[in-house]
Design an enzyme around this catalytic site. Structure first.
Site: not given
Length: 382
Positions: A139, A171, A262, A328
């Protein structure tokens, strides 16, 4: 991939970010006895510093108080007093103050709804919390200074950001907290709080990174014997090299989990992104606290399972907490669940872990929209 810049973006939509205040010190008075006695702390004036401890105890006792403890470094004593004793002590020339012996509470630790929704506490109560399981969070890095996270190691594949333990985006830190926020009486609780977190930075501060960085991250995870990989990221373009990397990870025994995307719906077309779209990867969609599919959650025949992904509370850089939305946020629930299963069944293969997760789900609807359903780690670990 040489000479070809393919950028991959984060798969989360920030509908809400807020700092959580966990608990507060209480000024609640300890419950009084039937005779009206309550707990107090009686402090003496500095001018009484030469008075012996015995005489100070007598000052309280003569007023009807019962001394519980005389402090060593603070010129005060805890005592049980009735209202009359309180009034008389406040008038005593040797007494500086008489205050309630307030009750303090540990700062509350919140269990995010998603952790309970996938039945993780049932494993925690049996003593399975992810111990001895390595989880690579591929990430934007993890803020290793966060008091609710313990990061065991990591590496950065981002040329301009060489520190994997600094998250310039937030994130990765949020994802890491969902996987393994510590059970330490503060903040939030992760799905597998005892799992070993590894920060593998492949996304920069802007939330994007080249496929080659991600491939490097996957190879690092293989070389360093990770048990689980979580990739809360994705892109619309396929890549033979990326597919080869995730396939190699799975062939090496790693459980590979990725966000589905998404992109919501697009008629009858699949909107699942890569690498989640590859068969070797567990692609995770998002539901809310009522098990309704999030409108943003990608759909398609490649969708494997669902997990909570709406208003998920987790860790943020700078010792903060906040709520994010996205697949996520759903993916690390599944990665954490895999860690719990492996902590209970350390000899299981990655194929067994995946099968157990997929075969014990709660069915929610059409597989095009919900995959095999919501994971139930309690059932999966049986």
């Amino acid at each position: 991939m040489r000479g070809k810049k393919v950028w991959i973006s984060l798969l989360f939509a920030l509908a809400l970010i807020f700092t959580m205040a966990f608990g507060s010190t209480s000024s609640a008075q300890a419950a009084g006895k039937s005779n009206g006695e309550k707990k107090y702390i009686v402090g003496f004036k500095q001018t009484m510093s030469t008075m012996s401890a015995a005489k100070k105890k007598d000052v309280i006792s003569e007023k009807g108080g019962k001394v519980q403890k005389q402090f060593k470094y603070v010129d005060a004593a805890s005592a049980t007093l009735n209202e009359k004793a309180v009034k008389e002590l406040k008038k005593d020339p040797s007494v500086a103050y008489v205050e309630e012996d307030h009750v303090a509470h540990a700062y509350a630790q919140s269990v995010p709804y998603g952790v309970s929704q996938i039945k993780a506490p049932a494993l925690h109560s049996q003593g399975y919390t992810g111990s001895n399981v390595k989880v690579a969070v591929i990430d934007s890095g993890i803020d290793s200074s966060h008091p609710d996270l313990k990061v065991a190691g990591g590496a950065s594949m981002v040329p301009s950001e060489t520190n994997p333990f600094q998250d310039n985006n937030s994130h990765g830190t949020h994802v890491a907290g969902t996987v393994a926020a510590l059970n330490n009486s503060i903040g939030v609780l992760g799905v597998a709080p005892s799992a070993s977190l590894y920060a593998v930075k492949v996304l920069g501060a802007d939330g994007s990174g080249q496929y080659s960085w991600i491939i490097n991250g996957i190879e690092w995870a293989i070389a360093n014997n990770m048990d689980v990989i979580n990739m809360s990221l994705g892109g619309p373009s396929g890549s033979a090299a990326l597919k080869a990397a995730v396939d190699k990870a799975v062939a090496s025994g790693v459980v590979v989990v990725a966000a589905a995307g998404n992109e919501g719906t697009s008629g009858s077309s699949s909107t699942v992104g890569y690498p989640g779209k590859y068969p070797s990867v567990i692609a995770v969609g998002a539901v809310d606290s009522s098990n309704q599919r999030a409108s943003f959650s990608s759909v398609g025949p490649e969708l494997d399972v669902m997990a909570p992904g709406v208003s998920i509370q987790s860790t943020l850089p700078g010792n903060k907490y906040g709520a994010y939305n996205g697949t996520s946020m759903a993916s690390p629930h599944v990665a954490g669940a895999a860690a719990l299963i492996l902590s209970k069944h350390p000899n299981w293969t990655n194929t067994q872990v995946r099968s157990s997760l997929e075969n014990t789900t709660t069915k929610l609807g059409d597989s095009f929209y919900y995959g095999k359903g919501l994971i139930n780690v309690q059932a999966a670990a049986q």
